[in-house]
Scaffold this active site. Structure first.
Site, PDB file in Angstrom:
ATOM      1  N   ALA A  65      42.497  33.524  47.456  1.00 15.17           N
ATOM      2  CA  ALA A  65      43.114  32.626  46.488  1.00 15.17           C
ATOM      3  C   ALA A  65      44.281  31.927  47.171  1.00 15.17           C
ATOM      4  O   ALA A  65      44.843  32.439  48.141  1.00 15.17           O
ATOM      5  CB  ALA A  65      43.601  33.424  45.282  1.00 15.17           C
ATOM      6  N   GLY A 109      40.108  36.746  47.438  1.00 18.71           N
ATOM      7  CA  GLY A 109      39.195  36.057  46.521  1.00 18.71           C
ATOM      8  C   GLY A 109      37.967  35.502  47.232  1.00 18.71           C
ATOM      9  O   GLY A 109      36.913  35.336  46.615  1.00 18.71           O
ATOM     10  N   GLU A 112      35.633  38.333  47.354  1.00 18.42           N
ATOM     11  CA  GLU A 112      35.155  38.552  45.979  1.00 18.42           C
ATOM     12  C   GLU A 112      34.140  37.489  45.574  1.00 18.42           C
ATOM     13  O   GLU A 112      33.136  37.790  44.918  1.00 18.42           O
ATOM     14  CB  GLU A 112      36.350  38.555  45.013  1.00 18.42           C
ATOM     15  CG  GLU A 112      37.248  39.770  45.215  1.00 18.42           C
ATOM     16  CD  GLU A 112      38.546  39.680  44.441  1.00 18.42           C
ATOM     17  OE1 GLU A 112      39.276  38.675  44.616  1.00 18.42           O
ATOM     18  OE2 GLU A 112      38.836  40.602  43.672  1.00 18.42           O
ATOM     19  N   GLU A 132      45.022  41.850  49.715  1.00 15.35           N
ATOM     20  CA  GLU A 132      46.015  41.565  48.671  1.00 15.35           C
ATOM     21  C   GLU A 132      47.182  42.530  48.697  1.00 15.35           C
ATOM     22  O   GLU A 132      48.308  42.178  48.354  1.00 15.35           O
ATOM     23  CB  GLU A 132      45.350  41.619  47.275  1.00 15.35           C
ATOM     24  CG  GLU A 132      44.432  40.453  46.966  1.00 15.35           C
ATOM     25  CD  GLU A 132      42.982  40.686  47.359  1.00 15.35           C
ATOM     26  OE1 GLU A 132      42.719  41.572  48.209  1.00 15.35           O
ATOM     27  OE2 GLU A 132      42.103  39.978  46.826  1.00 15.35           O
TER      28      GLU A 132
END
Ligand code: CO8
Length: 258
Positions: A65, A109, A112, A132
């Site tokens: 992200a 992300g 993911e 993260e």
């Protein structure tokens, strides 16, 4: 449809989506996730498309992200707006197969997102991870849930708690990816797999995908029952008649997706 953060094209019956924010290694922001969702939904609804491929660049599938975009957010900012996460569910609802062709980094992300697809074909340059923890957060789009299912609790804990990266060979050993290929073959390999899938009867492909996904929700007996009902229902299709007749007659089937 005009997009700013992705590039979209079709190759035969395959829809190809390239994540395209090269200046930030395809970091995922709200706009990109919205555009990705829109492109996937459009391909899913297109009768001429039978499968999709998502890819990034040579250096990065997606490095996570967008940290810069999130850095100053408060709890209320992300909670109220469901920042990014509100768009992440779209890909789960796509019914035709989606393959991730991963070269370079698939982190946070990005990892993911790759795991949300139906399977991952990666380059020998691929690096997966959920770093993260280094930012003082945890995965927010399924990392803590899909990783243990995909590669075991031990490796999921290792990756999420240490933040270390996993190379392509380890990812294949662990079962995260279905194939590892040389980097310059990665996208072609994924497109070829998608082309093979897209040539089959679309209803049987969709039911196979739906049935396999059931294996991760609910009990084995419920999954077996679901699979059996899907299996039975395919005998109502013209393509089952065509597929089996073609085999018996020693010719190629001509599927009509009916
Ligand atoms: N966000 C924003 N910008 C990024 C990101 C990112 N995730 N990753 C890289 N960039 C930018 C860099 O800042 C740099 O920009 P600039 O040239 O302006 O300095 C450019 O991309 C190139 O990156 P590097 O110079 O760092 O390239 P390196 O080859 O040296 O390093 C790495 C590559 C190792 C990938 C490194 O960039 C890195 O560690 N990136 C961050 C990886 C990361 O921590 N990802 C997790 C992010 S958090 C997350 O994904 C949470 C998901 C939750 C989903 C739900 C959200 C609500």
């Amino acid at each position: 449809m005009t997009y700013e953060t992705i590039l979209v094209e079709t190759q035969g019956k395959v829809g190809l989506i390239r994540l395209n924010r090269p200046q930030v290694l395809n970091a995922l922001n709200d706009q990109l996730m919205t555009e990705l969702g829109e492109a996937l939904v459009a391909f899913d609804a297109d009768d001429n498309i039978g499968a999709m491929v998502i890819t990034g660049s040579d250096k990065a599938f997606a490095a996570g992200a967008d940290i810069g975009a999130m850095a100053s957010f408060t709890y209320m900012d992300v909670y109220k707006s469901e920042y990014i996460t509100r768009n992440w569910e779209t890909i789960r609802n796509v019914r035709k197969p989606v393959i991730a062709a991963v070269r370079g980094f698939a982190l946070g992300g990005g990892c993911e997102l790759a795991m949300m697809t139906d399977f991952i074909i990666c380059a020998d340059t691929a690096k997966f991870g959920q770093p993260e923890i280094k930012l003082g957060i945890i995965p927010g789009a399924g990392g803590t849930q899909r990783l243990p299912r995909a590669i075991s609790k031990a490796k999921a804990m290792d990756l999420c708690l240490t933040g270390r990266l996993m190379d392509a060979a380890e990812a294949e050993r662990a079962g995260l990816v279905s194939r590892v290929v040389p980097a310059d073959r990665c996208l072609d390999e994924a497109l070829e797999a998608a082309t093979i899938i897209a040539a089959y009867s679309n209803p049987s492909v969709m039911m196979a995908k739906e049935s396999i996904n059931r294996a991760f929700e609910g009990s084995l007996s419920e999954g077996m029952l679901f699979e059996r009902r899907m299996f039975h229902s395919l005998f109502a299709t013209e393509d089952q008649k065509e597929g089996m007749a073609a085999f018996v007659e020693k010719r190629k089937p001509n599927f009509s997706n009916k």
